[in-house]
Design an enzyme around this catalytic site. Structure first.
Site, PDB file in Angstrom:
ATOM      1  N   GLY A  45       0.764  -1.243   0.000  1.00  0.00           N
ATOM      2  CA  GLY A  45       0.000   0.000   0.000  1.00  0.00           C
ATOM      3  C   GLY A  45       0.797   1.296   0.000  1.00  0.00           C
ATOM      4  N   ASP A 102      -4.911   1.712  10.723  1.00  0.00           N
ATOM      5  CA  ASP A 102      -6.335   1.474  10.959  1.00  0.00           C
ATOM      6  C   ASP A 102      -6.474   0.900  12.374  1.00  0.00           C
ATOM      7  OD1 ASP A 102      -9.029   0.841  10.580  1.00  0.00           O
ATOM      8  OD2 ASP A 102      -8.669  -0.748   9.155  1.00  0.00           O
ATOM      9  N   LYS A 130      -6.779   6.355  11.115  1.00  0.00           N
ATOM     10  CA  LYS A 130      -8.193   6.300  11.523  1.00  0.00           C
ATOM     11  C   LYS A 130      -8.252   6.220  13.047  1.00  0.00           C
ATOM     12  CE  LYS A 130      -9.896   3.697   7.459  1.00  0.00           C
ATOM     13  NZ  LYS A 130     -10.274   2.335   6.988  1.00  0.00           N
ATOM     14  N   ILE A 152     -11.237   3.422   2.331  1.00  0.00           N
ATOM     15  CA  ILE A 152     -10.812   4.272   1.210  1.00  0.00           C
ATOM     16  C   ILE A 152      -9.955   3.475   0.205  1.00  0.00           C
ATOM     17  CG2 ILE A 152     -10.894   6.462   2.482  1.00  0.00           C
ATOM     18  CD1 ILE A 152      -7.832   6.258   2.839  1.00  0.00           C
TER      19      ILE A 152
END
Ligand code: IMP
Ligand code: MG
Length: 175
Positions: A45, A102, A130, A152
């Site tokens: 990512g 996250d 988050k 997202i």
């Protein structure tokens, strides 16, 4: 915008991302003045964020990569499934580069792993964070955007392997 069965809407434009990434690079640069940090880029990512971040970083540095994945669909599984040993990190000032923090499972896994190496220091840079989903005690030193606990995609982040190439960030539409 649709990816497979899900509807997404534009959330953060590439312009806003670029500005923020440049700011992060500058503040890292300030903190690491006189040092030669190693950017530890967490695949898959973070590849796009890391590429832009280090281009904006003016100063001597190294990069290396670690690969892990804990997501299936839009939910974190909690089980880290893939891992490639990062190379020599002995006596290095490490900056962990993540796309998004996250639940914090991945970052915890990485930190636990790095504790077995002889680092000089480490810090964490994550483009997204988050806060409502985060359950771990480690502080995130460099945060691009604090975002709500909604899925997202884009700019390196995927849904089931798709959407990483999108230059903007899209958020899952909730009906
Ligand atoms: P954590 O272990 O729950 O903190 O999740 C971290 C990893 O899950 C990130 O590095 C991403 O690769 C992936 N991830 C978490 N949230 C999202 C999201 O909203 N979209 C895409 N991938 C995500
Ligand atoms: Mg990741």
């Amino acid at each position: 915008m649709t990816i497979q069965n899900l509807q997404f809407e534009l959330f953060i434009t590439q312009d806003d991302i670029n500005k923020r990434v440049e700011e992060l690079a500058k503040s890292i640069q300030k903190d690491y003045k006189g040092k030669t940090p190693t950017f530890l880029i967490i695949l898959n990512g973070a590849f796009m964020f890391a590429s832009d971040l280090i281009k904006h970083y003016q100063g001597e540095c190294r990069i290396c990569f670690m690969r892990l994945s804990s997501y299936r669909g839009t939910r974190s599984t909690g089980n880290i499934s893939t891992y490639l040993e990062a190379e020599q990190l002995d006596n290095q000032d490490i900056i962990i580069v993540e796309d998004i923090v996250d639940t914090g499972n991945s970052i915890e896994y990485i930190i636990q792993n790095l504790k077995t190496k002889n680092l000089k220091s480490y810090s964490i840079a994550s483009l997204f964070y988050k806060p409502d989903a985060y359950k771990k005690p480690y502080s995130i030193d460099y945060i691009g955007f604090k975002i709500p606990d909604k899925f997202i995609v884009g700019y390196g982040l995927d849904y089931n392997g798709l959407g990483r190439n999108l230059p903007d960030i899209y958020q899952l539409k909730t009906s």
